[in-house]
Design a protein around this motif. Structure first.
Motif, PDB file in Angstrom:
ATOM      1  N   PRO A   1      20.183  83.764  65.190  1.00 44.72           N
ATOM      2  CA  PRO A   1      19.458  82.853  64.287  1.00 44.72           C
ATOM      3  C   PRO A   1      20.130  81.489  64.234  1.00 44.72           C
ATOM      4  CG  PRO A   1      19.794  85.009  63.265  1.00 44.72           C
ATOM      5  CD  PRO A   1      20.617  84.998  64.512  1.00 44.72           C
ATOM      6  N   VAL A   2      19.310  80.443  64.124  1.00 45.51           N
ATOM      7  CA  VAL A   2      19.791  79.067  64.114  1.00 45.51           C
ATOM      8  C   VAL A   2      19.570  78.474  62.726  1.00 45.51           C
ATOM      9  CG1 VAL A   2      19.500  76.769  65.093  1.00 45.51           C
ATOM     10  CG2 VAL A   2      19.355  78.784  66.570  1.00 45.51           C
ATOM     11  N   THR A   3      20.624  77.903  62.170  1.00 48.56           N
ATOM     12  CA  THR A   3      20.545  77.236  60.873  1.00 48.56           C
ATOM     13  C   THR A   3      20.490  75.734  61.087  1.00 48.56           C
ATOM     14  OG1 THR A   3      21.815  79.012  59.824  1.00 48.56           O
ATOM     15  CG2 THR A   3      21.697  76.898  58.661  1.00 48.56           C
ATOM     16  N   PHE A   4      19.586  75.065  60.383  1.00 50.00           N
ATOM     17  CA  PHE A   4      19.473  73.613  60.476  1.00 50.00           C
ATOM     18  C   PHE A   4      20.414  72.987  59.451  1.00 50.00           C
ATOM     19  CE2 PHE A   4      14.805  73.731  62.119  1.00 50.00           C
ATOM     20  CZ  PHE A   4      15.256  74.365  63.259  1.00 50.00           C
ATOM     21  N   LEU A   5      21.469  72.335  59.934  1.00 52.06           N
ATOM     22  CA  LEU A   5      22.457  71.709  59.055  1.00 52.06           C
ATOM     23  C   LEU A   5      22.003  70.346  58.567  1.00 52.06           C
ATOM     24  CD1 LEU A   5      25.677  72.545  61.129  1.00 52.06           C
ATOM     25  CD2 LEU A   5      24.748  73.802  59.179  1.00 52.06           C
ATOM     26  N   ALA A   6      21.162  69.697  59.324  1.00 53.03           N
ATOM     27  CA  ALA A   6      20.653  68.366  58.948  1.00 53.03           C
ATOM     28  C   ALA A   6      19.139  68.361  59.132  1.00 53.03           C
ATOM     29  CB  ALA A   6      21.313  67.292  59.801  1.00 53.03           C
TER      30      ALA A   6
ATOM     31  N   ASP B   1      12.845  80.640  69.792  1.00 50.17           N
ATOM     32  CA  ASP B   1      12.410  81.935  70.298  1.00 50.17           C
ATOM     33  C   ASP B   1      12.310  81.876  71.825  1.00 50.17           C
ATOM     34  OD1 ASP B   1      12.189  82.788  67.713  1.00 50.17           O
ATOM     35  OD2 ASP B   1      10.003  82.539  67.602  1.00 50.17           O
ATOM     36  N   GLY B   2      12.602  83.000  72.482  1.00 45.14           N
ATOM     37  CA  GLY B   2      12.421  83.101  73.924  1.00 45.14           C
ATOM     38  C   GLY B   2      13.511  82.464  74.754  1.00 45.14           C
ATOM     39  N   TRP B   3      14.615  82.018  74.121  1.00 45.70           N
ATOM     40  CA  TRP B   3      15.723  81.488  74.916  1.00 45.70           C
ATOM     41  C   TRP B   3      16.322  82.611  75.754  1.00 45.70           C
ATOM     42  CZ3 TRP B   3      18.876  76.682  73.817  1.00 45.70           C
ATOM     43  CH2 TRP B   3      18.091  75.700  73.219  1.00 45.70           C
TER      44      TRP B   3
ATOM     45  N   PHE C   1      30.052  61.799  64.065  1.00 50.57           N
ATOM     46  CA  PHE C   1      29.105  62.784  64.595  1.00 50.57           C
ATOM     47  C   PHE C   1      28.488  63.581  63.450  1.00 50.57           C
ATOM     48  CE2 PHE C   1      31.565  62.347  68.586  1.00 50.57           C
ATOM     49  CZ  PHE C   1      30.513  62.202  69.480  1.00 50.57           C
ATOM     50  N   THR C   2      27.212  63.844  63.573  1.00 51.20           N
ATOM     51  CA  THR C   2      26.504  64.712  62.641  1.00 51.20           C
ATOM     52  C   THR C   2      26.194  66.022  63.346  1.00 51.20           C
ATOM     53  OG1 THR C   2      25.473  62.853  61.497  1.00 51.20           O
ATOM     54  CG2 THR C   2      24.432  65.013  61.236  1.00 51.20           C
ATOM     55  N   PRO C   3      26.718  67.155  62.847  1.00 53.93           N
ATOM     56  CA  PRO C   3      26.325  68.444  63.421  1.00 53.93           C
ATOM     57  C   PRO C   3      24.910  68.792  62.967  1.00 53.93           C
ATOM     58  CG  PRO C   3      27.866  68.782  61.611  1.00 53.93           C
ATOM     59  CD  PRO C   3      27.754  67.298  61.799  1.00 53.93           C
ATOM     60  N   ILE C   4      24.079  69.168  63.917  1.00 57.36           N
ATOM     61  CA  ILE C   4      22.656  69.385  63.639  1.00 57.36           C
ATOM     62  C   ILE C   4      22.342  70.859  63.404  1.00 57.36           C
ATOM     63  CG2 ILE C   4      20.321  69.019  64.517  1.00 57.36           C
ATOM     64  CD1 ILE C   4      21.849  66.445  63.940  1.00 57.36           C
ATOM     65  N   LEU C   5      23.006  71.730  64.146  1.00 55.93           N
ATOM     66  CA  LEU C   5      22.660  73.151  64.130  1.00 55.93           C
ATOM     67  C   LEU C   5      23.911  73.994  63.950  1.00 55.93           C
ATOM     68  CD1 LEU C   5      20.437  73.174  67.348  1.00 55.93           C
ATOM     69  CD2 LEU C   5      19.607  72.985  64.989  1.00 55.93           C
ATOM     70  N   ALA C   6      23.725  75.223  63.491  1.00 53.91           N
ATOM     71  CA  ALA C   6      24.787  76.218  63.462  1.00 53.91           C
ATOM     72  C   ALA C   6      24.207  77.559  63.868  1.00 53.91           C
ATOM     73  CB  ALA C   6      25.413  76.312  62.068  1.00 53.91           C
ATOM     74  N   CYS C   7      24.984  78.320  64.623  1.00 48.08           N
ATOM     75  CA  CYS C   7      24.596  79.685  64.965  1.00 48.08           C
ATOM     76  C   CYS C   7      25.854  80.436  65.365  1.00 48.08           C
ATOM     77  CB  CYS C   7      23.550  79.719  66.063  1.00 48.08           C
ATOM     78  SG  CYS C   7      24.047  78.983  67.629  1.00 48.08           S
ATOM     79  N   ASN C   8      25.744  81.722  65.472  1.00 47.83           N
ATOM     80  CA  ASN C   8      26.927  82.523  65.780  1.00 47.83           C
ATOM     81  C   ASN C   8      26.519  83.865  66.343  1.00 47.83           C
ATOM     82  OD1 ASN C   8      26.348  82.669  62.624  1.00 47.83           O
ATOM     83  ND2 ASN C   8      27.091  84.688  63.283  1.00 47.83           N
ATOM     84  N   ASP C   9      27.448  84.449  67.082  1.00 40.40           N
ATOM     85  CA  ASP C   9      27.282  85.818  67.539  1.00 40.40           C
ATOM     86  C   ASP C   9      27.541  86.764  66.371  1.00 40.40           C
ATOM     87  OD1 ASP C   9      26.553  85.582  70.257  1.00 40.40           O
ATOM     88  OD2 ASP C   9      28.608  85.014  70.770  1.00 40.40           O
ATOM     89  N   PRO C  10      27.011  87.975  66.424  1.00 40.66           N
ATOM     90  CA  PRO C  10      27.185  88.917  65.316  1.00 40.66           C
ATOM     91  C   PRO C  10      28.656  89.121  64.964  1.00 40.66           C
ATOM     92  CG  PRO C  10      25.558  89.746  66.858  1.00 40.66           C
ATOM     93  CD  PRO C  10      26.159  88.538  67.485  1.00 40.66           C
ATOM     94  N   GLY C  11      28.932  89.077  63.652  1.00 43.24           N
ATOM     95  CA  GLY C  11      30.283  89.322  63.165  1.00 43.24           C
ATOM     96  C   GLY C  11      31.218  88.145  63.278  1.00 43.24           C
ATOM     97  N   GLU C  12      30.730  86.979  63.739  1.00 43.95           N
ATOM     98  CA  GLU C  12      31.590  85.811  63.891  1.00 43.95           C
ATOM     99  C   GLU C  12      31.148  84.697  62.947  1.00 43.95           C
ATOM    100  OE1 GLU C  12      31.728  84.595  67.948  1.00 43.95           O
ATOM    101  OE2 GLU C  12      32.648  86.451  68.645  1.00 43.95           O
TER     102      GLU C  12
END
Length: 838
Positions: free
Chosen positions: A739-744, A762-764, A780-791
């Motif tokens: 899942p991708v979180t929108f930080l900005a 979806d579909g990546w 710099f502005t971070p735009i997105l956040a995501c992570n592998d399970p448990g990280e």
């Protein structure tokens, strides 16, 4: 190949004017059948005498311990094999543009070349190398664990090793998830391979349960589990007593075959013949104290009635004369006679029978060759076969009895005695059955999932490559015993650095090629799609169509073609209309010739270190219907390590210009709305760093730069990749569904000109991103956040900074994979990056 229907004519037709000619011909001149050296014969004699077997298991090409394989195969003379669960499809390629399935075929051949050097054999499972995985549980889920486990059990039952050795630990750690999974599966396969209730379908095919004595982990430089008292240490140094090469040198030469991975110069780092210790930890089975083969009878005495065979083989080895190998033939024929009725149901003994036949052939200097004028043949065409046999010794009488093709049940008599240094030849014609499938690696004949290849014929599973298209058997009477020599037609070639022959390939009368792999459509839009038809045979006529799924329309329905000469090409354009709603579909080109349909492309891969490869995948176009807006028109592209992003930008509607470092001047750059830098450009290019001030000045004046990821490390040409401080790391997100979180959420990158939502991720495929920065300047502005399970979430995948009047973007997102794969959301987000400030 299935047997054809009953024929109304003889299966073989002789060209009588040439059929019985006997020509004086030096034996080494026979195509593809040069004499075996005396040292190779002696090596094969030792191999026949040895009855121990070891199977090495790991995840990828180049994971194997080549020195251990060389030591076991050429030092101890065990039957030694490497089971690579994947073909390396997800790796890199330093030689050329092939990736994915094409790279997997190349790396398969590189492994086979490595085994020819170190003396091992090669097996594979159906698992796909889908890219880096942090978690073995993710690997097992994507691979389809039960299917890969079945493949491993199949290979063990077929090869019947005494000992199985894994390369990696089963304990998760800082390694590839594929690595850990290979050992986790090996532990389970070890428990199941001897159980007749496990995978009973394999037993119905003729395999039998087999239980190796022990399963070991080749600890090597890895961290042991801590059970040091359980370790077996073994010296694998020294040299091959036959060739005189050290096992380290053999191993380095073997490893140098992995040229697509940059190991081409590895042969110069073999080291000497001094000691080298390898450590092994017991994972399952009977403990061992001194040696990995403790308690294993590695002689012929393990076979009931086989002790005498071993004694006779030892005697042949002792008396072997390198100057007169044929002197060993009478003794080998005696062994053959004694071996005939021994353990008829033992697959290893049956393998030894074939090995003995090869030894007799080698020592006699018996060479056979079947050549054809053209290696490429269309189903239903006639094969003009030129069969030749010759012999270098008359120590025993040799008669060429017959030639046959077992797959179609045909045979013709030859009935000619062979004399030394005289080649006997026969010419014959045979029709290739009309239902013969086109040549294509068996694991690529069907569409595969992200983690598993589909193979309809279970007997092919585990094989490194396809069996011969048109296998032959040459039958000889040698001293009163029948000797069967495998053969297959080849074309003699003279245009390759290595190898003078090319094996038979079955091709279609025409091949098809679409102008691009991906085409973008707006809803209801109508766009041209062009198909190129190339004739493989003269005077080829037929009809062409573009098969479109429901919701898509291609006109006209068919187009006729007539190509006069082989190699002629013609281009045909269809008007394709997209559906009213966004969707992704495959459009397939199909040609009908002579009442048969063909939908294949033609891809030739030609590198000097492997055989020429012909792939014939479906001629498909991924049609992507999406709502896509772009701003700006002209984009400069600085290529990196190799990707298709520039073409994808052109598909989006941009005018793309490829740039060099010398193009990075204020006057040149002002013509572009944006400049895009290819992946790993600062790892592989030396002409960029000195021009970075000009590139930064372009941004400051109002330009827009999108820099795709670079790899940290010694080959990174500069640390100043952007106008502001930024530090790379090895952080990555391997779960392409993370899942991708929108930080900005209000940033223009997520809103202009395309509104980005979670659905755009979806579909990546394969992964989200790689080599994320872990430190960056506050500009710099971070735009997105995501992570592998448990990280913990990673925020460095997409960073945007204002610099003067322009924008600088650094992204670790793997657009170079998503855009060529036709992922709609990747196009929409990348268009927003290019459109910044417009």
């Amino acid at each position: 190949m299935a047997a054809p229907a009953r024929r109304s004519r003889p299966a073989w037709r002789f060209v009588f004017g040439l059929a019985c000619g006997i020509a004086v011909l030096s034996v080494p001149l026979l195509a593809g059948a040069g004499p075996t050296s005396s040292s190779a014969m002696l090596q094969d004699l030792y191999g026949f005498d040895g009855m121990g077997s070891v199977l090495y298991v790991a995840a990828h090409p180049d994971d194997e311990n080549t020195q251990l394989i060389a030591y076991l195969a050429r030092g101890r003379r065990y039957r030694t094999a490497y089971l690579s669960l994947t073909r390396g499809d997800g790796g890199q390629n330093v030689l050329g543009p092939q990736f994915g399935d094409e790279l997997g075929v190349i790396r398969t051949e590189e492994l086979l070349a490595a085994r020819r050097v170190d003396g091992g054999r090669q097996f594979f499972s159906r698992a796909v190398d889908f890219g880096f995985s942090k978690d073995y549980r993710e690997t097992l889920r994507i691979w389809d664990k039960p299917e890969v486990l079945s493949d491993m059990v199949r290979v063990i039952r077929e090869f019947r090793p005494d000992v199985v050795i894994t390369r990696f630990s089963s304990v998760p750690g800082g390694t590839h998830g594929h690595h850990t999974a290979s050992t986790v599966l090996a532990i389970e396969a070890f428990k199941l391979c001897g159980d007749p209730k496990a995978f009973p379908d394999q037993l119905q095919e003729g395999l039998t349960p087999w239980q190796p004595k022990r399963l070991l982990w080749n600890v090597g430089g890895f961290q042991s589990s801590g059970n040091a008292t359980n370790l077996i240490r073994m010296d694998v140094g020294g040299k091959d007593s036959v060739s005189g090469e050290s096992f380290a040198e053999i191993a380095a030469h073997s490893r140098s075959m992995h040229k697509t991975q940059g190991f081409g110069n590895f042969a110069g780092f073999g080291g000497g013949n001094g000691p080298r210790s390898e450590s092994f930890e017991l994972l399952d089975g009977e403990p061992a104290t001194h040696d990995i083969m403790d308690g294993v009878d590695t002689t012929w005495s393990r076979v009931p009635g086989g002790a005498e065979i071993g004694k006779m083989a030892d005697d042949v080895i002792t008396k072997f004369d390198p100057q007169n190998p044929a002197a060993s033939v009478p003794a080998l024929l005696t062994i053959k006679k004694n071996l005939a009725g021994l353990a008829p149901d033992d697959p290893v003994v049956n393998e030894k029978r074939r090995q003995l036949d090869q030894l007799i052939q080698e020592c006699l200097g018996l060479t056979v060759a079947t050549t054809v004028p053209q290696a490429e043949v269309v189903p239903g065409e006639t094969l003009d076969l030129h069969l030749t046999a010759a012999i270098r010794s008359d120590v025993v009488p040799v008669r060429w009895v017959a030639a046959r093709c077992p797959a179609i049940g045909t045979e013709f008599a030859v009935g000619t005695d062979l004399s030394t240094h005289q080649a006997v030849s026969r010419d014959a014609m045979e029709t290739l059955p009309a239902d013969t499938p086109l040549s294509q690696p068996y694991w690529l004949r069907e569409d595969h999932t992200a983690g598993m290849f589909r193979v309809d014929d279970p007997k092919l599973i585990g094989r490194p490559e396809n069996p011969p298209v048109f296998a032959l058997e040459q039958i000889f009477d040698v001293g009163g015993q029948t000797l069967i020599v495998p053969d297959e037609p080849v074309q003699v070639t003279a245009n390759r650095v290595e190898g003078a022959t090319r094996n038979l390939d079955v091709i279609s009368p025409v091949s098809l090629k679409l102008a691009s792999d991906v085409s973008l459509f707006a809803p209801k839009a109508r766009r041209p799609v062009t198909v190129e038809v190339t004739a493989a045979r003269p005077d080829t006529a037929g009809t062409l169509r573009l098969d479109a799924p429901a919701g898509w329309k291609a006109v006209p329905a068919t187009q006729a073609f007539h190509l006069k000469a082989a190699g002629d090409k013609a281009r045909f354009t269809f008007k394709v209309t997209a559906p009213p709603e966004p969707m992704v579909a495959n459009l397939t080109a199909e040609a009908e010739v002579g009442g048969k349909s063909y939908d294949n492309e033609r891809i030739v891969i030609d590198y000097p270190h492997i055989p020429l490869l012909l792939l014939q995948p479906p001629a498909r176009l991924k049609a992507v219907c999406l709502n896509l807006a772009i701003r700006g028109h002209k984009v400069g592209y600085l290529p990196g390590a190799g990707d298709d992003v520039a073409q994808c930008l052109a598909d989006m509607g941009y005018q793309v210009t490829t740039l060099t470092g010398d193009d990075l001047t204020a006057n040149r750059l002002k013509a572009f709305d944006a400049v895009v830098i290819g992946v790993r450009a600062f790892n592989v290019r030396t002409d960029l760093v000195s021009h970075l001030p000009a590139l930064f000045a372009y941004v400051e004046a109002g330009g827009n730069v999108i820099e795709q990821y670079n790899r940290p490390g010694r080959d990174l040409k500069t640390d100043q990749l952007t106008p502001y401080h930024l530090q790379l790391s090895n952080d990555r997100v391997t779960d392409e569904t993370a899942p991708v979180t929108f930080l900005a959420p209000d940033h223009p990158v997520l809103n202009t000109p395309n509104k980005i939502t979670s659905a755009d991720f979806d579909g990546w495929i394969q992964e989200r991103g790689i080599y994320y920065p872990d430190q960056w300047d506050d500009h710099f502005t971070p735009i997105l956040a995501c992570n592998d399970p448990g990280e913990a979430p990673l925020k460095g995948g997409l960073l945007v900074a204002s610099y003067g009047k322009g924008h600088f973007v650094y992204t670790g997102l793997v657009f170079f994979r998503q855009l060529p794969a036709g992922v709609p959301g990747a196009y929409r987000l990348f268009a927003n990056l290019v459109s910044l400030g417009k």
